[in-house]
Design a protein around this motif. Structure first.
Motif, PDB file in Angstrom:
ATOM      1  N   GLY A 160       0.757  -1.276  -0.024  1.00 40.41           N
ATOM      2  CA  GLY A 160      -0.076  -0.042  -0.038  1.00 40.41           C
ATOM      3  C   GLY A 160       0.787   1.191  -0.018  1.00 40.41           C
ATOM      4  N   PRO A 161       0.293   2.176  -0.007  1.00 37.49           N
ATOM      5  CA  PRO A 161       0.981   3.607  -0.020  1.00 37.49           C
ATOM      6  C   PRO A 161       1.867   3.990   1.176  1.00 37.49           C
ATOM      7  N   ARG A 162       2.706   4.811   1.049  1.00 37.51           N
ATOM      8  CA  ARG A 162       3.445   5.249   2.060  1.00 37.51           C
ATOM      9  C   ARG A 162       3.569   6.782   2.116  1.00 37.51           C
ATOM     10  N   PHE A 163       3.470   7.619   3.236  1.00 35.37           N
ATOM     11  CA  PHE A 163       2.896   8.742   3.515  1.00 35.37           C
ATOM     12  C   PHE A 163       4.246   9.487   3.920  1.00 35.37           C
ATOM     13  N   LEU A 164       4.425  11.029   3.090  1.00 33.81           N
ATOM     14  CA  LEU A 164       5.631  11.704   3.219  1.00 33.81           C
ATOM     15  C   LEU A 164       5.103  12.937   4.142  1.00 33.81           C
ATOM     16  N   LEU A 165       5.604  13.505   5.023  1.00 26.87           N
ATOM     17  CA  LEU A 165       5.146  14.499   6.109  1.00 26.87           C
ATOM     18  C   LEU A 165       6.343  15.596   5.985  1.00 26.87           C
ATOM     19  N   LEU A 220       1.457   9.656  -5.569  1.00 24.32           N
ATOM     20  CA  LEU A 220      -0.274   9.363  -5.842  1.00 24.32           C
ATOM     21  C   LEU A 220      -1.069  10.427  -5.712  1.00 24.32           C
ATOM     22  N   TRP A 221      -0.670  11.297  -4.689  1.00 23.59           N
ATOM     23  CA  TRP A 221      -1.383  12.608  -4.181  1.00 23.59           C
ATOM     24  C   TRP A 221      -0.524  13.360  -3.262  1.00 23.59           C
ATOM     25  N   LYS A 222      -0.675  14.683  -3.120  1.00 25.94           N
ATOM     26  CA  LYS A 222      -0.147  15.615  -2.397  1.00 25.94           C
ATOM     27  C   LYS A 222      -1.041  16.630  -2.001  1.00 25.94           C
ATOM     28  N   VAL A 245       3.026   8.114  -1.563  1.00 25.52           N
ATOM     29  CA  VAL A 245       3.832   7.771  -2.719  1.00 25.52           C
ATOM     30  C   VAL A 245       3.699   6.230  -2.858  1.00 25.52           C
ATOM     31  N   GLU A 246       3.971   5.627  -3.929  1.00 27.41           N
ATOM     32  CA  GLU A 246       4.209   3.973  -4.055  1.00 27.41           C
ATOM     33  C   GLU A 246       5.639   3.937  -4.821  1.00 27.41           C
TER      34      GLU A 246
END
Length: 418
Positions: free
Chosen positions: A290-295, A316-318, A310-311
């Motif tokens: 599944g996706p991972r999330f940047l902060l 994927l989106w921001k 991100v994948e």
């Protein structure tokens, strides 16, 4: 004589247990020492190098009014000026204070919330360190449905309440490891002591091995302990140790929160330029696919909090995290989040400390904002965020706020607000 209540630490904003007759006070969280001024107005020469000044004003009416000032080599900081509190005779904060469930007047919930089924009803409950500042601290369990107390331990020793102490829920035990390396286990159902074992070193992490409690210490040793008796258990070399509900920073049973030093090893985009228009310093990495999330924050223009999914290196989106005017929020970006059932929950601070902290929730697959709510308008210091299948648990220095994961509605609080 009016009771002197807790002013804030000028360095970190934590409550200071100032009592009548004290000349100095040390913050139990960051260790900053402050000189107590009760009207003597010390000169710069009288203030030791590096020490703050906490000014306690004379009581007015039925309230003791506390004003916090900071003086580091004679300089007053902005954070100290913000430290003004008014308390009534009950010990709850001044105008607008609300009684909170699961705690009496002046009781704080000051821990990263640990989520586990304590009473066996199949619903997750809350465990964490609670305290009455200046008097005692304990580990308490609270019903996850309404925040009412289930049990509390006896008063903790001082070394079990410091930032170096670690707490975790492992195999039907609540394990507390103090700053001297003593591991104390309590029964998850009752809170009664089960066993204690000296480890000889401070704990770095508590996790779960194959039917065994594992404590990783700061010397990189791993100690296997039988959950029933505390007896030493041999550990296989490089044996896996899975995350558990704990005070371990950046770790949860379903994900890990990592800083940028691990981006390359995890195959994440670069800090700068990896996601156009964003600087990412932290990432939330769920277990499994599944996706991972940047902060982080916006890389151009005014610095406001941003999140991205991100994948591998594909974005994927921001999105901008604040659901209010971004220019009214903190310029330091975001570095904390939780993930549950496809929901990414991100707390963010307002620019004005008097406006407190908010909580935003996004659909992990699309980035759609699901809700955005005010947590409080008080402390901007976080003890951590946890989630269950239905709720979000956000802890400040003094209180735990529990929101519906689906709607963002505040369900209940545990502790006493600033």
């Amino acid at each position: 004589m009016a009771r002197i209540v807790d002013p804030r630490c000028p360095r970190c904003g934590a409550p200071l247990p100032v009592q009548p007759g004290m000349d100095t006070v040390t913050c139990q969280y960051c260790g900053a020492r402050s000189l107590i001024d009760r009207g003597r107005k010390p000169t710069t020469a009288q203030v030791p190098q590096g020490m703050h000044v906490v000014r306690v004003a004379p009581p007015s009416g039925n309230a003791a009014v506390v004003t916090v000032m900071a003086a580091v080599a004679g300089m007053v900081t902005a954070s100290a000026i913000a430290g003004f509190l008014a308390f009534g005779p009950s010990g709850a904060s001044g105008a607008g204070a609300r009684p909170l469930l699961g705690a009496g007047p002046g009781t704080y919930f000051d821990d990263r919330p640990m989520i586990a089924d304590v009473n066996g009803d199949g619903a997750p409950d809350v465990i964490g360190k609670s305290s009455i500042p200046g008097r005692e601290a304990w580990i308490g369990a609270y019903d996850g449905r309404d925040g009412k107390p289930i049990w509390k331990t006896a008063a903790l020793a001082k070394d079990a309440t410091t930032p170096e102490a670690r707490r975790a829920v492992v195999l039907d035990r609540v394990v507390s490891v103090d700053a001297l390396g003593k591991a104390q286990a309590y029964d998850l159902r009752t809170g009664k002591p089960s066993w204690s074992v000296p480890l000889g070193e401070k704990a770095k992490r508590v996790c779960q091995g194959d039917g065994v409690v594992v404590v990783e210490t700061v010397d990189d040793a791993k100690h296997g302990l039988d959950p029933a008796s505390g007896a030493r258990r041999a550990l296989a070399k490089d044996a896996a140790c899975k995350p558990v509900p704990s005070s371990n920073e950046g770790e949860a049973p379903g994900y890990q929160l990592v800083n940028s030093s691990r981006f390359d090893a995890l195959g994440l985009p670069r800090v700068y330029g990896g996601v156009e228009g964003m600087t990412a310093h932290h990432a939330l990495v769920p277990n499994g696919p599944g996706p991972r999330f940047l902060l982080g924050s916006r890389s151009k223009g005014s610095q406001v909090g941003m999140a991205a999914a991100v994948e591998k290196t594909k974005v994927l989106w921001k999105t901008v995290v604040p659901g209010v005017d971004p220019l009214t929020t903190s310029t330091s970006g975001v570095d904390e989040a939780a993930y549950e059932g496809g929901h990414l929950v991100v707390p963010y601070d307002m620019k004005d400390h008097g406006e407190g902290t908010r909580l935003a929730c996004f659909d992990g697959a699309t980035g759609k904002r699901l809700w955005d709510v005010q947590i409080h308008k008080r402390s901007q210091v976080s003890h951590g965020i946890s989630t269950s299948a239905n709720d979000v648990f956000y802890a400040t220095w003094t209180a735990l706020y529990v929101f519906s994961l689906r709607t963002g509605e505040l369900r209940y609080m545990i502790g006493t607000e600033f």
